[in-house]
Design a protein around this motif. Structure first.
Motif, PDB file in Angstrom:
ATOM      1  N   HIS A   1      -7.419  -5.516  -0.201  1.00  0.00           N
ATOM      2  CA  HIS A   1      -6.285  -4.778   0.018  1.00  0.00           C
ATOM      3  C   HIS A   1      -5.264  -5.328   1.016  1.00  0.00           C
ATOM      4  O   HIS A   1      -3.970  -4.832   0.939  1.00  0.00           O
ATOM      5  CB  HIS A   1      -6.681  -3.394   0.364  1.00  0.00           C
ATOM      6  CG  HIS A   1      -5.215  -2.318   0.268  1.00  0.00           C
ATOM      7  ND1 HIS A   1      -5.078  -1.912  -0.754  1.00  0.00           N
ATOM      8  CD2 HIS A   1      -4.897  -1.605   1.526  1.00  0.00           C
ATOM      9  CE1 HIS A   1      -4.280  -0.860  -0.554  1.00  0.00           C
ATOM     10  NE2 HIS A   1      -3.965  -0.856   0.667  1.00  0.00           N
TER      11      HIS A   1
ATOM     12  N   THR B   1     -11.943  -1.229   1.379  1.00  0.00           N
ATOM     13  CA  THR B   1     -10.892  -1.855   0.465  1.00  0.00           C
ATOM     14  C   THR B   1     -10.815  -3.125   0.690  1.00  0.00           C
ATOM     15  O   THR B   1      -9.868  -3.813  -0.197  1.00  0.00           O
ATOM     16  CB  THR B   1      -9.643  -0.964   1.076  1.00  0.00           C
ATOM     17  OG1 THR B   1      -9.326  -1.366   2.326  1.00  0.00           O
ATOM     18  CG2 THR B   1      -9.558   0.419   0.888  1.00  0.00           C
TER      19      THR B   1
ATOM     20  N   ASP C   1     -10.087  -5.466  -4.255  1.00  0.00           N
ATOM     21  CA  ASP C   1      -9.548  -4.400  -3.936  1.00  0.00           C
ATOM     22  C   ASP C   1     -10.035  -3.275  -4.992  1.00  0.00           C
ATOM     23  O   ASP C   1      -9.848  -3.379  -6.179  1.00  0.00           O
ATOM     24  CB  ASP C   1      -7.981  -4.109  -3.869  1.00  0.00           C
ATOM     25  CG  ASP C   1      -7.340  -3.047  -3.293  1.00  0.00           C
ATOM     26  OD1 ASP C   1      -8.288  -1.851  -3.504  1.00  0.00           O
ATOM     27  OD2 ASP C   1      -6.352  -2.985  -3.016  1.00  0.00           O
TER      28      ASP C   1
ATOM     29  N   SER D   1       0.883  -1.251  -0.012  1.00  0.00           N
ATOM     30  CA  SER D   1       0.131  -0.073  -0.019  1.00  0.00           C
ATOM     31  C   SER D   1       0.865   1.049  -0.077  1.00  0.00           C
ATOM     32  O   SER D   1       1.692   1.513  -0.807  1.00  0.00           O
ATOM     33  CB  SER D   1      -0.855   0.101   1.285  1.00  0.00           C
ATOM     34  OG  SER D   1      -1.875   1.101   1.292  1.00  0.00           O
TER      35      SER D   1
ATOM     36  N   SER E   1      -0.558  -4.338  -3.665  1.00  0.00           N
ATOM     37  CA  SER E   1      -1.755  -3.481  -3.693  1.00  0.00           C
ATOM     38  C   SER E   1      -1.071  -1.882  -3.435  1.00  0.00           C
ATOM     39  O   SER E   1      -1.259  -1.280  -2.538  1.00  0.00           O
ATOM     40  CB  SER E   1      -2.795  -3.537  -2.693  1.00  0.00           C
ATOM     41  OG  SER E   1      -3.439  -4.752  -2.625  1.00  0.00           O
TER      42      SER E   1
END
Length: 252
Positions: free
Chosen positions: A231, A145, A202, A87, A111
């Motif tokens: 996610h 998410t 996601d 992320s 992700s």
């Protein structure tokens, strides 16, 4: 750098592992048992305001986090390494590569936030910006998410884990950093080996977003869509994720 990192394994291939906005070095616990510590040395970093560095203030920028990650590598005496970023950590991962391309063997994004940042409409920005002080916002974000499909017990645990491992100032500052920092021209057309793993559930940083960003910048991109994940693949599908990461790293 007290509290700057945690280690797993002592193998010859060093892998710097960078957490997401709601994470910390200690929050990779579901993934760690499935990692090969004989072949790899995993170094799980903490940004300022997170985990063992909650007492360390900063500007909370992508550039600052990347400098701190490189300082960890220097402290450990590691010349070259691979980088895994989840992320927000995907943005930091790319900044590390932009700053020290000759030291990076390969990149793995989970992700990952693109190097161009993430656009928000006003309503979504209100939800995300409220997460620094309101646990309900964090819960709603994690739920959204991951496709609004997972148990509330898990959502509550993710929120509690996040709150224990971060300061509100760091969460607020890092949101502005990963959402609004754009350095994609510095990494465009890079020949670094890179794999991006996204969850099929996601809705934000999924396959289409990655193809429109990473797919335009990295000629050697490998993209995998992981089944049964949103996610948070490190928590949702840790065995499959560890297998995917290490099958890629073994070739680098």
């Amino acid at each position: 750098m007290a509290g700057a990192y945690e280690r797993h394994g002592d193998g010859p291939h060093t892998v710097l592992v960078l957490h997401g906005w709601f994470g910390a070095a200690s929050t990779w616990g579901a993934l760690r048992p499935h990692l090969d510590g004989e072949e790899f040395s995993y170094v799980f970093a903490n940004y300022r305001g997170y985990g063992g560095r909650q007492d360390v203030a900063g500007e909370y920028s992508i550039a600052e986090s990347a400098r701190d990650v490189l300082a960890v590598a220097d402290e450990l005496g590691v010349g070259s390494f691979s980088v895994v970023g989840h992320s927000m950590g995907g943005s930091v991962m790319q900044r590390v590569f932009a700053d020290a391309p000759d030291r990076v063997r390969s990149l793995v994004g989970i992700s990952p936030v693109p190097a161009s940042g993430v656009p928000f409409d006003d309503e979504t920005w209100g939800l995300f910006s409220g997460a620094a002080d309101d646990p309900a916002h964090r819960r709603a974000i994690v739920d959204f998410t991951t496709g609004n499909r997972l148990t509330g017990v898990w959502l509550d645990a993710m929120v509690s884990q996040s709150a224990r491992n971060s300061t509100p100032e760091a969460v607020a500052g890092h949101l502005r950093a990963w959402a609004k920092t754009d350095f994609h021209t510095e990494i465009a057309d890079s020949e670094v080996p890179i794999k991006v793993i996204v969850g099929e559930h996601d809705p934000a940083l999924g396959e289409d977003t990655i193809r429109a960003t990473f797919g335009q910048w990295y000629p050697k991109l490998e993209l995998e869509v992981m089944a049964n994940a949103g996610h948070y693949a490190p928590d949702e599908t840790p065995v499959a994720l560890a297998t995917s990461i290490e099958s890629f790293l073994r070739e680098r």
